[in-house]
Every structure is written in C-alpha cells, then in structure tokens.
Design a protein around this motif. Structure first.
Motif, PDB file in Angstrom:
ATOM      1  N   ALA A   1       0.834  15.185  -7.464  1.00 20.63           N
ATOM      2  CA  ALA A   1       0.429  13.845  -7.041  1.00 20.63           C
ATOM      3  C   ALA A   1      -0.715  13.338  -7.911  1.00 20.63           C
ATOM      4  O   ALA A   1      -0.743  12.171  -8.314  1.00 20.63           O
ATOM      5  CB  ALA A   1       0.020  13.865  -5.573  1.00 20.63           C
TER       6      ALA A   1
ATOM      7  N   CYS B   1       3.408   5.645  -3.391  1.00 16.03           N
ATOM      8  CA  CYS B   1       2.262   5.506  -4.287  1.00 16.03           C
ATOM      9  C   CYS B   1       1.940   4.022  -4.441  1.00 16.03           C
ATOM     10  O   CYS B   1       2.720   3.165  -4.042  1.00 16.03           O
ATOM     11  CB  CYS B   1       2.559   6.116  -5.650  1.00 16.03           C
ATOM     12  SG  CYS B   1       3.291   7.768  -5.602  1.00 16.03           S
TER      13      CYS B   1
ATOM     14  N   LEU C   1       6.947  10.682  -2.085  1.00 13.67           N
ATOM     15  CA  LEU C   1       5.632  10.172  -1.704  1.00 13.67           C
ATOM     16  C   LEU C   1       5.507   8.691  -2.051  1.00 13.67           C
ATOM     17  O   LEU C   1       5.890   8.282  -3.153  1.00 13.67           O
ATOM     18  CB  LEU C   1       4.537  10.933  -2.444  1.00 13.67           C
ATOM     19  CG  LEU C   1       4.419  12.434  -2.203  1.00 13.67           C
ATOM     20  CD1 LEU C   1       3.400  13.031  -3.167  1.00 13.67           C
ATOM     21  CD2 LEU C   1       4.010  12.714  -0.761  1.00 13.67           C
TER      22      LEU C   1
ATOM     23  N   CYS D   1      -0.438   9.646  -8.258  1.00 15.80           N
ATOM     24  CA  CYS D   1      -0.070   9.334  -6.889  1.00 15.80           C
ATOM     25  C   CYS D   1      -0.962  10.128  -5.930  1.00 15.80           C
ATOM     26  O   CYS D   1      -0.495  10.761  -4.998  1.00 15.80           O
ATOM     27  CB  CYS D   1       1.406   9.683  -6.656  1.00 15.80           C
ATOM     28  SG  CYS D   1       2.053   9.125  -5.061  1.00 15.80           S
TER      29      CYS D   1
END
Length: 352
Positions: free
Chosen positions: A341, A301, A299, A346
């Motif tokens: 996350a 961030c 992911l 994130c």
C-alpha cells in the motif's frame, strides 16, 4: 539450311521451354513450402497476423494454420499456427492462440500461464504479460460474459523477442474485440516491464522485493538465504516470488516460497472483482476493502484502487513440514499488504 538443322531447332525450343517450366514450378514449390510468399496477410479467419507469426516463430519456413476465426461462443475460439520447411535446419514450431474464460487473477497464479516472476508485463490501454513460452492479453470488459475473457498464447519453441510476442497477442486480441464488436484495442502493447534480473538474487532484509520496510525476518527458517525474482515496483502490474536457497528438490524450489502480486490497472482489478465470493470487508489493519479469496483484497485509494495478493508455493509447504513454527499463510499476506500500500501510493492517508 539443311533439312537436319530444320528438324533439330524445334526440338531445342521444346527442351528449353520444358527446362524453364521445371525451374518455374520448382521455384513456386519452394516458395510454397518454405516461404509465406503465397500466404495471405492474416490467418485463422483474420485473427492472427502472418507477418507477426513468422517473426515470432524461429527460423524461416511456411506457415500453416488451423482455425476458422471467431467462434459463436468467444471462449471456443482457437487458432493454431505451425511453421515448417523442407529445408534442413530451417524454422519449426507451433503457436497456439485461444480465447480463455478464467478468473481475473488466473494469469497471476495458475501454472498454465506465464510464470509471474519471469514475465514481462504491460499495463495501460492493453493489459497482459509474456514469458519465453506463454502470454496473455485481457479483453475489454464489454467482451466478458460470466467471467473475464483473455487471449492466451503458447509456443512450442522459446521466443526470444518478448516485445514481438506481446505485439502478436495484442494484435490478435484487437482482432477478436473488433470482430465481436466489444471494444477497441491498440495494435501494439505499451512499454513492457521485464524482470529485474534473469535469475533470482539475494533479497535485502527490510527491502524484500524492492519494497521499503518489507521484511520476512522470522517468517522463514533461520540461517536460510532469501532470494527474490520479479519486476521493479511500483508498476501498473507487478509480481515478486520469494524463494529459499536451500536443498529443496527442483520442482519445489522452482515453485518458490511465496509469490506476491500487486496491480493498479483498472481493467485487471475489474476482472479480479468478478471472482465468485468477492465481498465487502476489511483488509489487514482494518482498512475497508473488497475481499477476494483468502489472500487478496482490493483497496480504495485516493486515485483508483490497488489489488495486493499473495500465493504460497510448494517450498512453503515443504518448509512448514520441517519447521512447524513457521507462520500461517495469512501472516505473510498481512505484512505484504502494508508495504505494498505504501509502495504503490495507497497508504492509510489515501483512504476514501
């Protein structure tokens, strides 16, 4: 002085000299067979520290090593250190170090590496992990060819000092990188992150694995206690194994129900993204991501990247045979990504 006395004294001198020689030789033999007084500072062509090896393998004894140093192909490099002694009850054991070419996530899911929930991880200038028998350090990216390269270690005897074990592998990885002129590593690892407890403990619903909002309610057989084992989150490198307190057989129970991992470590994430088939796509929930396999994503961030992943264990396979209504593997991954996350900083608001 009588003639008899004159003949006797040289004989005594010879006897004394012979006795001294026997003592010296015996001392040298003892030192050679039972200590490292006559051994060089480094073994296997300079790759492994004698002192660190002696400190890691239990007891006292002599170290012998097989290995010529760096191989032409780094991945062919192997060093085996054995401790032995003729003194009853002294040290014994074998320590094997090798450079391994693997997928970036191999240390987090393959059986040949430390069990993630039992490992003490370190993440920073040097990245790796150790348990009682095995350990690894990820070499700098300049050292890689087709796949990431790791220095892996295994011991025939349990190692009680995880920090000393991590320092030995870090030192060996530093020597490999220096010898191959492909990067710099420190002499010592950073702070180790050990498991929160020696054994699995009951998980809190709504905060499984210490992640706020993370729940497995409806994802496990009803009336079955859920256990968790792993490190404290968030961290540069983290893992948690969820298991069920049921009647599973030993190996099945030991493998767990589901293992979750997450990392903010840039080098490990770079290694993970080298996996074949990694592609641009979407994470659960629609966020942009790089998809790594079926249950792993990277992911973006606001500060760096996050790699969350999950891996089902034998306990899940067996439980689903008994309870066909249990969700598919993807469901566990989807719920974990959202919680990870947020826990690792994130969340959706950090999207680039």
């Amino acid at each position: 002085m009588s003639t008899a006395e004159g003949r006797t004294r040289p004989g005594r001198k010879v006897w004394v000299a012979a006795a001294v020689l026997v003592v010296v030789v015996a001392g040298l033999m003892h030192g050679y067979r039972n200590t490292n007084a006559l051994t060089g500072d480094r073994l296997c062509g300079g790759l492994v520290s004698t002192a660190r090896s002696d400190g890691v393998l239990p007891g006292s004894g002599r170290l012998d090593a097989e290995g010529e140093g760096l191989a032409e192909e780094l991945k062919d490099t192997v060093c085996e250190v054995e401790k032995s002694s003729v003194v009853l009850g002294s040290g014994r054991g074998t320590l094997t170090l090798r450079v391994r070419e693997e997928d970036g996530d191999a240390p987090l899911k393959d059986e040949a590496w430390p069990e993630p929930s039992e490992a003490s991880f370190f993440s920073g200038k040097v990245t790796g992990g150790v348990d009682k028998y095995r350990g690894w350090v990820l070499l700098p990216e300049k050292c890689w060819a087709k796949q990431p390269l790791f220095v892996g270690a295994s011991s025939s005897e349990p190692i009680s000092d995880s920090k000393a074990f991590a320092a030995l592998i870090t030192d060996a990885a530093r020597a490999v990188a220096a010898g191959a002129a492909c990067g710099d590593l420190p002499e010592e690892p950073g702070t180790l992150l050990p498991p929160r407890s020696a054994a699995a403990r009951p998980a809190s619903d709504g905060r499984v694995c210490g992640l706020d909002g993370f729940s497995v309610r409806g994802q496990v057989p009803a009336d079955t206690e859920v256990l968790e084992a792993g490190q404290k989150a968030p961290a540069g490198l983290w893992s948690c194994t969820v298991s069920l307190d049921d009647d599973s057989r030993g190996p099945v129970r030991a493998d767990g129900f589901m293992t979750y991992t997450a990392s903010r470590n840039p080098l490990l994430i770079a290694a993970v993204k080298k996996a074949p088939g990694t592609s641009k796509g979407e994470a659960p929930g629609g966020r942009e991501a790089e998809v790594v396999g079926r249950t792993g994503v990277v992911l973006p961030c606001a500060r760096g990247e996050l790699y969350p992943a999950s891996e089902s264990g034998l306990q899940y396979v067996e439980a689903r045979k008994r309870h066909p209504d249990l969700p598919a593997r993807d469901t566990y991954f989807e719920s974990f990504v959202k919680s990870a996350a947020e826990a690792f900083g994130c969340g959706p608001s950090a999207r680039r």
